[in-house]
Design a protein around this motif. Structure first.
Motif, PDB file in Angstrom:
ATOM      1  N   ARG A  20      -6.423   3.176   2.120  1.00  0.00           N
ATOM      2  CA  ARG A  20      -6.833   1.658   1.997  1.00  0.00           C
ATOM      3  C   ARG A  20      -6.364   0.769   3.235  1.00  0.00           C
ATOM      4  NH1 ARG A  20     -10.119  -1.159  -0.971  1.00  0.00           N
ATOM      5  NH2 ARG A  20      -9.215  -0.658  -2.835  1.00  0.00           N
ATOM      6  N   ASP A  56     -12.375  -3.743  -7.275  1.00  0.00           N
ATOM      7  CA  ASP A  56     -11.612  -3.451  -8.260  1.00  0.00           C
ATOM      8  C   ASP A  56     -11.711  -1.827  -8.397  1.00  0.00           C
ATOM      9  OD1 ASP A  56     -10.564  -2.819 -10.631  1.00  0.00           O
ATOM     10  OD2 ASP A  56     -11.912  -3.491 -12.096  1.00  0.00           O
ATOM     11  N   ASP A  57     -11.034  -1.298  -7.383  1.00  0.00           N
ATOM     12  CA  ASP A  57     -10.971  -0.005  -7.382  1.00  0.00           C
ATOM     13  C   ASP A  57      -9.938   0.763  -7.901  1.00  0.00           C
ATOM     14  OD1 ASP A  57     -12.973  -0.440  -5.547  1.00  0.00           O
ATOM     15  OD2 ASP A  57     -11.897  -0.513  -3.865  1.00  0.00           O
ATOM     16  N   THR A  58     -10.149   2.063  -8.189  1.00  0.00           N
ATOM     17  CA  THR A  58      -8.846   3.006  -8.578  1.00  0.00           C
ATOM     18  C   THR A  58      -8.924   4.170  -7.504  1.00  0.00           C
ATOM     19  OG1 THR A  58      -9.306   2.776 -10.916  1.00  0.00           O
ATOM     20  CG2 THR A  58      -8.087   4.665 -10.388  1.00  0.00           C
ATOM     21  N   ILE A  59      -7.848   4.496  -6.938  1.00  0.00           N
ATOM     22  CA  ILE A  59      -7.803   5.397  -5.865  1.00  0.00           C
ATOM     23  C   ILE A  59      -6.636   6.283  -5.790  1.00  0.00           C
ATOM     24  CG2 ILE A  59      -8.700   3.682  -4.067  1.00  0.00           C
ATOM     25  CD1 ILE A  59      -5.888   3.145  -3.218  1.00  0.00           C
ATOM     26  N   GLN A  60      -6.782   7.425  -5.108  1.00  0.00           N
ATOM     27  CA  GLN A  60      -5.532   8.327  -5.337  1.00  0.00           C
ATOM     28  C   GLN A  60      -4.601   7.950  -4.402  1.00  0.00           C
ATOM     29  OE1 GLN A  60      -5.324  11.167  -6.904  1.00  0.00           O
ATOM     30  NE2 GLN A  60      -6.793  10.154  -8.188  1.00  0.00           N
ATOM     31  N   TYR A  92     -14.829 -10.715  -8.898  1.00  0.00           N
ATOM     32  CA  TYR A  92     -14.169  -9.708  -8.310  1.00  0.00           C
ATOM     33  C   TYR A  92     -14.601  -9.677  -6.897  1.00  0.00           C
ATOM     34  CZ  TYR A  92     -12.568  -8.361 -13.112  1.00  0.00           C
ATOM     35  OH  TYR A  92     -11.932  -8.324 -14.156  1.00  0.00           O
ATOM     36  N   THR A 135      -2.227   5.555   1.179  1.00  0.00           N
ATOM     37  CA  THR A 135      -3.523   5.623   0.808  1.00  0.00           C
ATOM     38  C   THR A 135      -4.447   5.631   1.849  1.00  0.00           C
ATOM     39  OG1 THR A 135      -4.000   3.048   0.459  1.00  0.00           O
ATOM     40  CG2 THR A 135      -2.881   4.282  -1.367  1.00  0.00           C
TER      41      THR A 135
END
Length: 89
Positions: A37, A9-13, A6, A35
């Motif tokens: 990002r 592998d992020d989970t963001i608001q 990977y 975001t």
């Protein structure tokens, strides 16, 4: 299959805005995703054409950018540009 590598592998608001508007000749159904990002830029998805681009105000000023990204003619791109100019940071 070997071990998966990977890069991230992020989970963001995210803030997502769905908007539909009619330009001079065509309807636009968009999803705008903000975001932290993409360095202040937003992901702008055209839900009708299944095309997207990561856009900031600087991209709106680049000649031909929206035309290429969304495969629009100049008049329709101008309608999209005018809308995005109002709502992008």
């Amino acid at each position: 299959m070997g071990e998966r590598f990977y890069l991230y592998d992020d989970t963001i608001q995210a803030a997502v805005r769905f908007v539909s508007f009619v330009g001079e000749r065509q309807r636009f159904d968009l999803a705008l995703i903000e975001t932290d990002r993409f360095y202040g830029k937003s992901i702008v998805l055209d839900l009708q054409s299944n095309r997207f681009a990561i856009l900031g105000r600087d991209d709106l000023e680049e000649p031909g950018y929206l035309e290429r990204a969304y495969q629009l003619d100049e008049q329709d791109a101008d309608d999209l540009r005018a809308f995005l100019d109002e709502c992008l940071s």
